[in-house]
Design a protein around this motif. Structure first.
Motif, PDB file in Angstrom:
ATOM      1  N   UNK A  90      56.042  27.260 -62.364  1.00  0.00           N
ATOM      2  CA  UNK A  90      57.185  26.678 -63.065  1.00  0.00           C
ATOM      3  C   UNK A  90      56.736  25.600 -64.050  1.00  0.00           C
ATOM      4  N   UNK A  91      55.708  24.839 -63.688  1.00  0.00           N
ATOM      5  CA  UNK A  91      55.162  23.861 -64.630  1.00  0.00           C
ATOM      6  C   UNK A  91      54.575  24.564 -65.851  1.00  0.00           C
ATOM      7  N   UNK A  92      53.910  25.694 -65.617  1.00  0.00           N
ATOM      8  CA  UNK A  92      53.355  26.478 -66.730  1.00  0.00           C
ATOM      9  C   UNK A  92      54.470  27.019 -67.614  1.00  0.00           C
ATOM     10  N   UNK A  93      55.533  27.510 -66.982  1.00  0.00           N
ATOM     11  CA  UNK A  93      56.693  27.996 -67.731  1.00  0.00           C
ATOM     12  C   UNK A  93      57.315  26.857 -68.536  1.00  0.00           C
ATOM     13  N   UNK A  94      57.387  25.676 -67.930  1.00  0.00           N
ATOM     14  CA  UNK A  94      57.948  24.528 -68.628  1.00  0.00           C
ATOM     15  C   UNK A  94      57.160  24.172 -69.876  1.00  0.00           C
ATOM     16  N   UNK A  95      55.828  24.257 -69.804  1.00  0.00           N
ATOM     17  CA  UNK A  95      55.003  23.968 -70.980  1.00  0.00           C
ATOM     18  C   UNK A  95      55.290  24.986 -72.082  1.00  0.00           C
ATOM     19  N   UNK A 135      52.163  16.018 -68.696  1.00  0.00           N
ATOM     20  CA  UNK A 135      52.388  15.731 -67.275  1.00  0.00           C
ATOM     21  C   UNK A 135      52.319  17.017 -66.454  1.00  0.00           C
ATOM     22  N   UNK A 136      52.959  18.083 -66.932  1.00  0.00           N
ATOM     23  CA  UNK A 136      52.931  19.355 -66.204  1.00  0.00           C
ATOM     24  C   UNK A 136      51.515  19.910 -66.144  1.00  0.00           C
ATOM     25  N   UNK A 137      50.783  19.796 -67.251  1.00  0.00           N
ATOM     26  CA  UNK A 137      49.410  20.304 -67.270  1.00  0.00           C
ATOM     27  C   UNK A 137      48.530  19.533 -66.283  1.00  0.00           C
ATOM     28  N   UNK A 138      48.729  18.228 -66.229  1.00  0.00           N
ATOM     29  CA  UNK A 138      47.937  17.417 -65.289  1.00  0.00           C
ATOM     30  C   UNK A 138      48.306  17.748 -63.851  1.00  0.00           C
ATOM     31  N   UNK A 139      49.587  18.023 -63.611  1.00  0.00           N
ATOM     32  CA  UNK A 139      50.018  18.396 -62.265  1.00  0.00           C
ATOM     33  C   UNK A 139      49.353  19.695 -61.822  1.00  0.00           C
ATOM     34  N   UNK A 140      49.296  20.674 -62.721  1.00  0.00           N
ATOM     35  CA  UNK A 140      48.645  21.950 -62.390  1.00  0.00           C
ATOM     36  C   UNK A 140      47.180  21.717 -62.053  1.00  0.00           C
ATOM     37  N   UNK A 141      46.499  20.932 -62.873  1.00  0.00           N
ATOM     38  CA  UNK A 141      45.076  20.663 -62.631  1.00  0.00           C
ATOM     39  C   UNK A 141      44.868  19.888 -61.334  1.00  0.00           C
ATOM     40  N   UNK A 142      45.755  18.940 -61.069  1.00  0.00           N
ATOM     41  CA  UNK A 142      45.626  18.132 -59.853  1.00  0.00           C
ATOM     42  C   UNK A 142      45.772  18.994 -58.599  1.00  0.00           C
ATOM     43  N   UNK A 143      46.608  20.014 -58.663  1.00  0.00           N
ATOM     44  CA  UNK A 143      46.847  20.858 -57.500  1.00  0.00           C
ATOM     45  C   UNK A 143      45.818  21.942 -57.284  1.00  0.00           C
ATOM     46  N   UNK A 144      44.859  22.071 -58.207  1.00  0.00           N
ATOM     47  CA  UNK A 144      43.803  23.074 -58.097  1.00  0.00           C
ATOM     48  C   UNK A 144      44.375  24.489 -57.998  1.00  0.00           C
ATOM     49  N   UNK A 145      45.501  24.706 -58.660  1.00  0.00           N
ATOM     50  CA  UNK A 145      46.064  26.049 -58.776  1.00  0.00           C
ATOM     51  C   UNK A 145      45.774  26.561 -60.182  1.00  0.00           C
ATOM     52  N   UNK A 146      45.898  27.867 -60.414  1.00  0.00           N
ATOM     53  CA  UNK A 146      45.694  28.368 -61.775  1.00  0.00           C
ATOM     54  C   UNK A 146      46.826  27.932 -62.697  1.00  0.00           C
ATOM     55  N   UNK A 147      46.537  27.950 -63.976  1.00  0.00           N
ATOM     56  CA  UNK A 147      47.599  27.917 -64.979  1.00  0.00           C
ATOM     57  C   UNK A 147      48.199  29.315 -65.012  1.00  0.00           C
ATOM     58  N   UNK A 148      49.521  29.384 -65.010  1.00  0.00           N
ATOM     59  CA  UNK A 148      50.218  30.662 -64.967  1.00  0.00           C
ATOM     60  C   UNK A 148      50.938  30.919 -66.295  1.00  0.00           C
TER      61      UNK A 148
END
Length: 312
Positions: A90-95, A135-148
């Motif tokens: 969802x963060x990736x979709x938001x970006x 912020x969303x990009x940093x959240x994705x990186x912080x969670x060690x999940x892929x960018x979707x």
């Protein structure tokens, strides 16, 4: 395209919701709110704090597979992992969406007076969206999940939409992208079951997006009164198609693969889920009621909105 002036408003130009407000007065209030209630996520949030064991990354009731047969078979650990991957998706979709929105806002103000409050607020909103995307990009990186990323088809459809969209179509799409996620985030940030970092991100986003929604709603009302009939009808059809694209892009099938699930079976169960259908329609209801009131949900466009699953 004609524009609504303060004189027009004073003469009683209205829609089904009542008198239209002066564009400059609305923008001045939003600029004042932005000065008082804007955040720097890099400073406001504790990015180094470890995630807490057993806490969710998204409310379980909002996870796509919730209350399906597959969900019943999943372990608690796997459910939480899915919530983390769906939050990243969802963060990736938001970006993706905010990159489109920023381009639409720049187009909207391109031929307007840069000294107007309306344009200054649009530039302020673009600032907000830049911070949100980071912020969303940093959240994705912080969670060690892929960018979707969205699918290549949706990527190209987004490029087409932002090229051909009219002004009312742009603001309808803006509200679609903002209000469904806003409803979900309003359930997320006060939820103590959720990771503190996720709650902080969603709190910032909710506070700042409230201004964006107000700006888009007021401008869309104005456009649906003053735009030519062909533009109004084009908005109805394109917004319905964008609703179909957005609702499908809301789920990235790769999240299922990445937590060890069969994505075909998972997608089939999500499509058959009455709970998921209710969640999406409830999340969109405030928006669809508004669009119905101002005349967007008519004709072929309404059929497209129904087929998106966002309109009952």
């Amino acid at each position: 395209m004609t524009t609504l002036t303060e004189a027009d408003a004073l003469e009683g130009l209205r829609d089904a919701l009542g008198l239209l407000k002066d564009r400059e007065q609305v923008a001045e209030r939003l600029l004042d709110s932005s000065a008082k209630h804007s955040f720097d996520p890099d400073k406001e949030l504790d990015w180094d704090a470890p995630f807490e064991d057993g806490k969710w990354f998204w409310p379980p009731e909002l996870v796509s597979l919730y209350d399906t047969p597959m969900w019943q078979r999943m372990s608690e650990e796997q459910r939480i992992a899915l919530s983390q991957h769906e939050a990243a998706a969802l963060a990736s979709l938001g970006i993706w969406f905010e990159l489109i929105l920023m381009q639409l806002l720049v187009r909207h103000i391109y031929d307007k007076a840069a000294t107007s409050a309306h344009v200054r607020y649009a530039l302020t909103e673009i600032e907000d969206e830049c911070r949100h995307s980071k912020m969303f990009a940093r959240l994705i990186s912080r969670g060690e999940t892929p960018w979707y990323p969205v699918s290549p088809v949706h990527q190209h459809l987004g490029r087409l939409f932002k090229t051909i969209s009219t002004t009312p179509g742009s603001f309808t799409a803006t509200l679609l992208g903002e209000e469904v996620l806003d409803w979900m985030q309003r359930l997320t940030f006060p939820d103590e079951r959720i990771q503190p970092l996720i709650r902080g991100v969603t709190r910032i986003h909710v506070v700042e997006e409230a201004r964006h929604v107000r700006y888009a709603r007021e401008e869309l009302r104005r456009q649906m009164v003053t735009a030519p009939k062909w533009s109004q009808e084009f908005t109805r059809v394109t917004s319905g198609e964008f609703a179909r694209v957005f609702s499908k892009a809301f789920i990235n099938p790769e999240v299922y693969t990445n937590v060890g699930l069969d994505k075909r079976e998972a997608l089939a169960q999500v499509r058959a889920s009455g709970h998921r259908k209710e969640i999406m329609q409830t999340g969109a209801k405030r928006l669809t009621d508004f669009l119905d009131d101002i005349g967007v949900l008519r004709g072929a466009g309404r059929k497209l909105w129904r087929s998106s699953g966002l309109l009952a």
